[in-house]
Structure formats: C-alpha cells, structure tokens
Design an enzyme around this catalytic site. Structure first.
Site, mmCIF file in Angstrom:
data_model
loop_
_atom_site.group_PDB
_atom_site.id
_atom_site.type_symbol
_atom_site.label_atom_id
_atom_site.label_comp_id
_atom_site.label_asym_id
_atom_site.label_seq_id
_atom_site.Cartn_x
_atom_site.Cartn_y
_atom_site.Cartn_z
ATOM 1 N N LYS A 201 0.840 -1.199 0.000
ATOM 2 C CA LYS A 201 0.000 0.000 0.000
ATOM 3 C C LYS A 201 0.885 1.263 0.000
ATOM 4 C CE LYS A 201 -3.537 -2.699 -0.108
ATOM 5 N NZ LYS A 201 -4.419 -3.205 0.919
HETATM 6 C C1 LIG Z 1 -5.322 -4.258 1.434
HETATM 7 C C2 LIG Z 1 -6.805 -4.237 1.431
HETATM 8 C C3 LIG Z 1 -7.590 -4.577 2.545
HETATM 9 C C4 LIG Z 1 -7.062 -5.194 3.803
HETATM 10 O O1 LIG Z 1 -5.933 -4.712 4.287
HETATM 11 P P1 LIG Z 1 -4.937 -5.573 5.225
HETATM 12 O O2 LIG Z 1 -4.162 -4.486 5.870
HETATM 13 O O3 LIG Z 1 -4.125 -6.429 4.313
HETATM 14 O O4 LIG Z 1 -5.759 -6.345 6.173
HETATM 15 C C5 LIG Z 1 -8.956 -4.399 2.459
HETATM 16 N N1 LIG Z 1 -9.542 -3.961 1.350
HETATM 17 C C6 LIG Z 1 -8.842 -3.669 0.236
HETATM 18 C C7 LIG Z 1 -9.570 -3.183 -0.968
HETATM 19 C C8 LIG Z 1 -7.453 -3.815 0.238
HETATM 20 O O5 LIG Z 1 -6.767 -3.548 -0.875
#
Ligand SMILES: *Cc1c(COP(=O)(O)O)cnc(C)c1O
Length: 403
Positions: A201
C-alpha cells in the site's frame, strides 16, 4: 551454429525475456530515517499502543481531513471495527462491491451480517450507485464503497442514496490514501474511512490499518472494539494513576504497536512525493498504452487525485489470440510481475456456499475480471523499469494480435 531467437519472439515461447529478474507489482520503500525511527521506539518505554500510536493517529487524521484517527493492527481489522462500531449484526445487510479484495466483505460476515454484492460501473470499475439503489432493502444498514485502484468512488451519488435510506457509508480506502475528490481528501468523504498499511500500500507499518471519522461517538466505539470493549486503555490508566477498568461490551485486541506507528509516521512524511511518482508512472503508461489497439486503461476524473495503488490494464479478449490468462503468463515470462485484482468476491467458494452467490449475477464485475491485469506500480520504480513494462506489453500485444 545455434540460432538466436528473433527479438519479437516471446520469452514464454523460448525468446529472450525483457528482464532477467521479476519486477514485482508492488513494493515498499524503506530508508534510514524509517529504520532510525523504529529503533528509537525500541529503546524507549512503550512498545505497544502508546504515545507514538497517538501521534500517528493524529498525523494521519489531519492528512486525511478528519477529526479522529483510530489505528488497528491491519486494514481488515479496521473494516471489521467499522462494522462493530456501527452495530452491524445478524439480520443486517451491507452493500459491498463485487470487485474488491475479500476482506471488504469478510468484515461484514465477521459480525454475522450479510454482504449484498453491488455491480461496478463498466467504465470506472467503481461501485455503481444505481445498482446499489436497486439492492437497498429495509435490512440495509451500510454501504462500503471501495476506491478501486486509488480512484475515489462516486461519493456524491452514494451520499444521496445513503441520506434517502438513512445508511452509513464506510469507505474502504485501502487503495486510496492521499487521494482527493475535487478539494476533499479521501478520509473525509464518508462517515468512516478505512486504510491499510500493508507493504504494497502507499505507506507501510508492516501490518497496520486506521479508520478516520468526524463522529465522536463512533470514534469512541471504534476504540472500545479495538481494546476488548474496555473503556480505558493501559496508557490512560497509567496516566490517571489507577488500576481499575470496566469492560462494557465484547471487544477484540486489534491494536497497532508503537514500533509500527513509528514506521508509519516516518513513512507519512514521504507520502506526497510517492503519490507524485505514482501519478507520473501512470501518465507514462496511459500515453504508451493509448497507442496499442485492443488494450485500454481506466479513465481519469478531471479535478480528482487518483492515489494509484494499482495500475490496471484491460485486454480485449476478442482482439487477441490469447485472453487475460495468456497475457498474464506471457508477461510473467518477460519478467514483469503482473497480478489480477480481483476475482469478484461472489465467485469465491465460501460466498457461493454460504450465501448462494455465483456467476451471471454481477455482469460488469464478471466481464471486467476477464480483462484486468495489474501492472507493476510502486514509487521506487525507475524510468527504465517503466519502459520495460511498456516494451513487454507492446511485445505481447504484437505477438497475440489477431490478424
Ligand atoms: C489491502 C486491502 C484490505 C485489507 O488490508 P490488510 O491491511 O491487508 O488487512 C482491504 N480492502 C482492500 C480493498 C485492500 O486492498
């Protein structure tokens, strides 16, 4: 004499790959400042939720244009806590786009409620407010739009729908930290907004998440949900000089640590430079792919800032001898770490078995799934990396073009 393969021969057919080493689709950037910030916390008194978490929450809330920030151990926990804080439970329905990561819908299921899948707009691949309107019932409690790839959803349209039916909007902005809709930052567009700090991210804490909201009562309930349903945390009791605490409802332990928050705070300082780089890479891709027949890219919205977590290329199966999976294999063989985001949630066995979902029900999400490939997109990519991706896409398009 051994014959050297013609340059246009694909690596998957024995040709020379564009890259020897795979370029991943996403990757974190960690510098010496980040490392020093983490080490400083390790030498201090607080390892888990303490003053650095509070500082990170405040800095991120400010950046996202919200009054409160509540940190969690990951983005999934942040979404789960949103459902808990809104009192979503058995018998309730929550509208979720079909084209998203499973965690968006799982958060609803954790609370015993039912996710109702909404189709995406054919062009933008974002939740379609018109299909959302068709799926509202007296049991609907909330809408969870996803800022797919980094583009803010149609929040004006969703807010009109939410106001009409008295629904809460929980934005899954795990793709969109730093994005903007006109002059409003992502984090201020919905009642609650969830972010993720997974390494692919925009900024990372290893694992981590955060919810922004302007609502004092929701913020209080999010904190309860994070900490066993106990009204005060360890630090607050320590500051107040008391051991006594009350558990007022059932909660979880979904806390972020100060070690992680130190990394997050340090990373946050670099967010703007990284968003600029992501946008520059996207512009280079947009320009290059506009000239290749049979492929298309997601539209840009004038005046918005797309945070470009993903760069999605769409291949038109009718124009090539191979479909998306053929393209996937060919690009991987060229050393380009493509990925697919996402298999629509309603097609996963768990949802089919538990909620009776299946193919043929969400046509735009299902059609998009046949076309989409996520190309490498992360701020540390060099211009040479970007050109490798462009060359590989051209090479595969030329090899698979229908006569
Ligand atoms: C990355 C992501 C999540 C969850 O995030 P984590 O930190 O990996 O639990 C939820 N929704 C979307 C659309 C994502 O890309």
């Amino acid at each position: 004499m051994p014959r050297t393969p013609a340059p246009e021969q694909l690596a998957i057919d024995g040709g020379t790959p564009i890259r020897g080493k795979l370029l991943p689709y996403g990757r974190q950037s960690i510098d010496e400042d980040d490392i020093a910030a983490v080490v400083e916390v390790l030498r201090g008194d607080w390892l888990t939720t303490g003053p650095t978490v509070v500082a990170f929450e405040q800095a991120l809330a400010k950046r996202a244009g919200a009054k409160h920030g509540i940190a969690f151990c990951n983005g999934t926990a942040a979404l789960h806590a949103c459902m808990g804080a809104l009192g979503v439970g058995p018998g309730d329905e929550v509208l979720v786009p079909a084209l998203t990561f499973v965690a968006t819908a799982n958060a609803v299921v954790f609370q015993g409620a039912t996710p109702v899948f909404v189709d995406v707009d054919e062009r933008t691949l974002l939740m379609d407010p018109r299909d959302a309107a068709r799926k509202v019932t007296p049991r609907t409690k909330a809408i969870v739009p996803v800022d797919f790839a980094g583009q803010p959803c149609d929040y004006p349209g969703l807010r009109r729908l939410a106001a009409k039916h008295r629904l809460k909007i929980v934005a899954d902005a795990c793709h969109a930290l730093g994005g903007r809709q006109q002059d409003r930052p992502v984090g201020s567009l919905a009642d609650l907004t969830a972010f993720s700090f997974h390494p692919v991210k925009h900024i990372t804490t290893g694992e981590g998440g955060l919810v922004t909201t302007d609502d004092d009562e929701i913020a209080r309930r999010l904190r309860l949900f994070r900490n066993h349903g106990i009204a005060t945390d360890h630090r607050e009791r320590s500051l107040a000089g008391t051991w006594d605490y009350d558990m007022v409802e059932l909660g979880h332990n979904l806390r972020l640590t100060d070690i992680q928050a130190a990394l997050g705070l340090s990373q946050l300082r670099k967010l703007d430079a990284w968003l600029e780089r992501r946008n520059a890479i996207a512009s280079a891709f947009d320009q290059a792919f506009a000239k290749i027949p049979g492929v298309s890219v997601l539209p840009r919205v004038a005046g918005d800032r797309n945070a470009y977590h993903l760069y999605v290329l769409q291949v038109d199966g009718a124009r090539f001898t191979k479909g998306r999976d053929g393209w996937y294999a060919a690009l991987r063989a060229e050393g380009i770490g493509v990925n697919v985001h996402y298999k629509p949630v309603h097609l996963h066995p768990f949802y089919r078995n538990r909620f009776g979902t299946g193919p043929g029900t969400l046509p735009h999400a299902e059609a998009a799934f046949q076309r989409i490939l996520s190309l490498p997109m992360f701020p540390a990519m060099t211009d040479a990396d970007v050109q490798d991706v462009v060359r590989a896409v051209r090479k595969v398009a030329a090899a698979y073009a229908r006569a």
